[in-house]
Design an enzyme around this catalytic site. Structure first.
Site, short mmCIF file in Angstrom:
data_model
loop_
_atom_site.label_atom_id
_atom_site.label_comp_id
_atom_site.label_asym_id
_atom_site.label_seq_id
_atom_site.Cartn_x
_atom_site.Cartn_y
_atom_site.Cartn_z
N GLU A 1 0.83 -1.21 0.00
CA GLU A 1 0.00 0.00 0.00
C GLU A 1 0.87 1.27 0.00
OE1 GLU A 1 -0.29 -2.64 1.90
OE2 GLU A 1 -2.31 -2.93 2.70
N GLY B 1 9.73 -38.85 -3.06
CA GLY B 1 9.11 -39.84 -3.91
C GLY B 1 7.81 -40.40 -3.34
N SER C 1 3.22 -40.40 2.94
CA SER C 1 3.22 -40.00 4.36
C SER C 1 2.55 -38.64 4.55
CB SER C 1 4.62 -39.83 4.94
OG SER C 1 5.43 -40.84 4.61
N1 LIG Z 1 7.78 -38.64 -10.89
C1 LIG Z 1 7.95 -37.92 -9.83
O1 LIG Z 1 7.30 -36.88 -9.64
C2 LIG Z 1 8.97 -38.35 -8.82
C3 LIG Z 1 9.37 -37.45 -7.84
C4 LIG Z 1 10.29 -37.89 -6.90
C5 LIG Z 1 10.76 -39.20 -6.95
N2 LIG Z 1 10.36 -40.04 -7.91
C6 LIG Z 1 10.83 -41.45 -7.94
O2 LIG Z 1 10.44 -42.06 -6.72
C7 LIG Z 1 11.39 -43.07 -6.38
C8 LIG Z 1 11.79 -42.90 -4.92
O3 LIG Z 1 10.65 -43.06 -4.11
P1 LIG Z 1 10.76 -43.72 -2.68
O4 LIG Z 1 9.36 -43.91 -2.21
O5 LIG Z 1 11.64 -44.90 -2.78
O6 LIG Z 1 11.56 -42.65 -1.87
P2 LIG Z 1 11.29 -41.33 -1.03
O7 LIG Z 1 9.89 -41.17 -0.63
O8 LIG Z 1 11.96 -40.22 -1.77
O9 LIG Z 1 12.20 -41.65 0.24
C9 LIG Z 1 11.89 -42.68 1.11
C10 LIG Z 1 12.96 -42.67 2.16
O10 LIG Z 1 12.77 -41.53 3.01
C11 LIG Z 1 12.76 -41.94 4.35
N3 LIG Z 1 11.80 -41.16 5.13
C12 LIG Z 1 12.09 -40.42 6.21
N4 LIG Z 1 11.02 -39.83 6.69
C13 LIG Z 1 10.00 -40.21 5.92
C14 LIG Z 1 8.62 -39.93 5.94
N5 LIG Z 1 8.06 -39.10 6.84
N6 LIG Z 1 7.85 -40.51 5.01
C15 LIG Z 1 8.39 -41.32 4.07
N7 LIG Z 1 9.69 -41.62 4.01
C16 LIG Z 1 10.49 -41.06 4.92
C17 LIG Z 1 12.37 -43.39 4.31
O11 LIG Z 1 12.92 -43.99 5.46
P3 LIG Z 1 12.64 -45.53 5.82
O12 LIG Z 1 13.41 -46.31 4.82
O13 LIG Z 1 13.17 -45.66 7.19
O14 LIG Z 1 11.16 -45.70 5.70
C18 LIG Z 1 12.96 -43.89 3.04
O15 LIG Z 1 14.32 -44.27 3.27
C19 LIG Z 1 12.55 -42.90 -7.31
O16 LIG Z 1 12.46 -43.93 -8.29
C20 LIG Z 1 12.32 -41.55 -7.98
O17 LIG Z 1 12.82 -41.51 -9.29
C21 LIG Z 1 9.47 -39.64 -8.87
#
Ligand SMILES: NC(=O)c1ccc[n+]([C@@H]2O[C@H](COP(=O)([O-])OP(=O)(O)OC[C@H]3O[C@@H](n4cnc5c(N)ncnc54)[C@H](OP(=O)(O)O)[C@@H]3O)[C@@H](O)[C@H]2O)c1
Length: 355
Positions: free
Chosen positions: A46, A292, A298
């Site tokens: 403003e 991911g 979560s």
């Molecule tokens: N197309 C898209 O938009 C996109 C975007 C991002 C990623 N991706 C793909 O997604 C894949 C990775 O996914 P992801 O599910 O394996 O990995 P993520 O969700 O990136 O990571 C999971 C990791 O984070 C940890 N973590 C810590 N706090 C967390 C919480 N509150 N909630 C969930 N996880 C938590 C988990 O620990 P714990 O092991 O102890 O559970 C686990 O080790 C890759 O292939 C990537 O290329 C795609």
């Protein structure tokens, strides 16, 4: 007001704990002053718009996207400035939930004999101010979940790192989202699989890269990763479970990351509610969650997502795909479709939480 709301988006992500507000001063159908909250949050819109309008503000209408402030903070109240400039009418989109303002700004204007209208284009106004309104009312950042999915709802292919799911126009749009946001968050799974940089790389907007946050319970972010290597230029926060004194390598990994400029934040990454509250106290009002799969799930399970930006590419991934929470196009309950756009061969659907 539509023009004011568009202008207000200009400084999203740049105004610290203050909202990015716009003000247009209109006299006889001509815009004689226009401004948006300055980077850092001050001066407010403003006062800048009034300065530009000068004497033409007398008898004019001010269109403001958020109720003008009424309290003496670090700057004198904007309501006083509007009164002093001789504004005849003030049109407001959204009233301010800040308890120091909450209707008092409007009351001051009315008491001074100014005609006041509120609630004009309020839905669009609230959308532009979503981060600020959320932080004011819930003391947490506003969370946008952005995911790119294939035609069959997959996020990527197992063990293949980054897979191009969407085209260059969508990717540019994601960089715009980054520029408007205070912080980006991913899980360590994505940091390890994709080695992303998570900066805004649009020409001219490089300086608007947000803080980058990794949920990293075991502190596995590699010092050689792009995130760690660029932490001196754009901040990186690794959120880790606790001081793992029982894990012999923890302190060495922490030291290596800190030497590169990564901040190690000890705060249980699985307690997202508490984490968001901690981020809000650091002035983070908007958070872009870029996956991911597990991280996305979560945030959805904890009911912390305000908006979903779902980019869908034209090709299917099939078996070996990493499934997104949105396989077969089903949306989680409690969200409604607000916008649809086409970016080349991709479709963006934006969903907002209903409450
Ligand atoms: N197309 C898209 O938009 C996109 C975007 C991002 C990623 N991706 C793909 O997604 C894949 C990775 O996914 P992801 O599910 O394996 O990995 P993520 O969700 O990136 O990571 C999971 C990791 O984070 C940890 N973590 C810590 N706090 C967390 C919480 N509150 N909630 C969930 N996880 C938590 C988990 O620990 P714990 O092991 O102890 O559970 C686990 O080790 C890759 O292939 C990537 O290329 C795609």
């Amino acid at each position: 007001m539509a023009a004011a709301i568009r202008l207000s988006r200009l400084n999203l992500g740049l105004t610290s704990t203050n909202p990015s507000v716009a003000c247009l001063i209109v006299r006889d159908g001509v815009v004689v002053g226009s401004a948006v909250t300055a980077p850092g949050g001050r001066p407010h819109a403003e006062t800048q718009a009034l300065a530009e309008a000068g004497a033409a503000a007398r008898g004019a209408t001010a269109y403001v996207t958020l109720e003008p402030c009424s309290h003496h903070g670090k700057t004198p109240p904007c309501s006083e400035a509007l009164i002093a400039a001789g504004i005849a009418r003030v049109v407001v989109s959204v009233t301010d939930p800040d308890e120091r303002v909450a209707g008092r700004g409007l009351a001051m204007l009315r008491d001074a004999g100014i005609a006041v209208e509120t609630g004009v284009l309020e839905e669009a106004g609230r959308e532009a101010l979503a981060a600020y309104l959320n932080r004011q009312t819930k003391k947490q950042p506003y969370v946008t979940l952005k995911l790119a999915v294939s035609a069959d709802g997959m996020l990527g292919r197992l063990g293949e790192g980054q897979v191009a799911i969407t085209g260059p126009v969508s990717r540019g749009q994601v960089h715009v989202l980054r520029a408007e946001t205070d912080a980006i968050l991913i899980g360590i799974g994505t940091a390890l699989a994709d080695d992303p940089e998570l900066t805004c790389r649009l020409p001219g907007l490089e300086a608007r890269s947000p803080v980058r946050i990794v949920l990293d319970p075991r502190l596995e972010l590699p010092p050689a990763s792009k995130l760690a290597q660029t932490a001196q230029t754009v901040p990186v926060i690794a959120v880790t479970e606790r001081d793992r004194r029982d894990d012999p390598g923890f302190l060495a990994r922490q030291a290596a990351l800190e030497a590169l400029g990564v901040e190690v934040l000890i705060c249980d990454p699985r307690k997202l509610d508490a984490l968001l509250t901690a981020l809000a106290t650091r002035g983070i009002s908007s958070l872009l969650v870029e996956g991911g799969a597990r991280t996305a799930q979560s945030f959805l399970d904890a009911g912390l997502v305000g908006r979903i930006s779902l980019f869908t590419g034209p090709k299917a991934i099939g078996k070996d795909g990493v499934a997104s929470p949105f396989v077969s196009g089903r949306m989680p309950d409690g969200f409604s479709l607000r916008h649809t756009a086409r970016y080349g061969a991709d479709v963006l659907q934006e969903y907002e939480r209903d409450d």
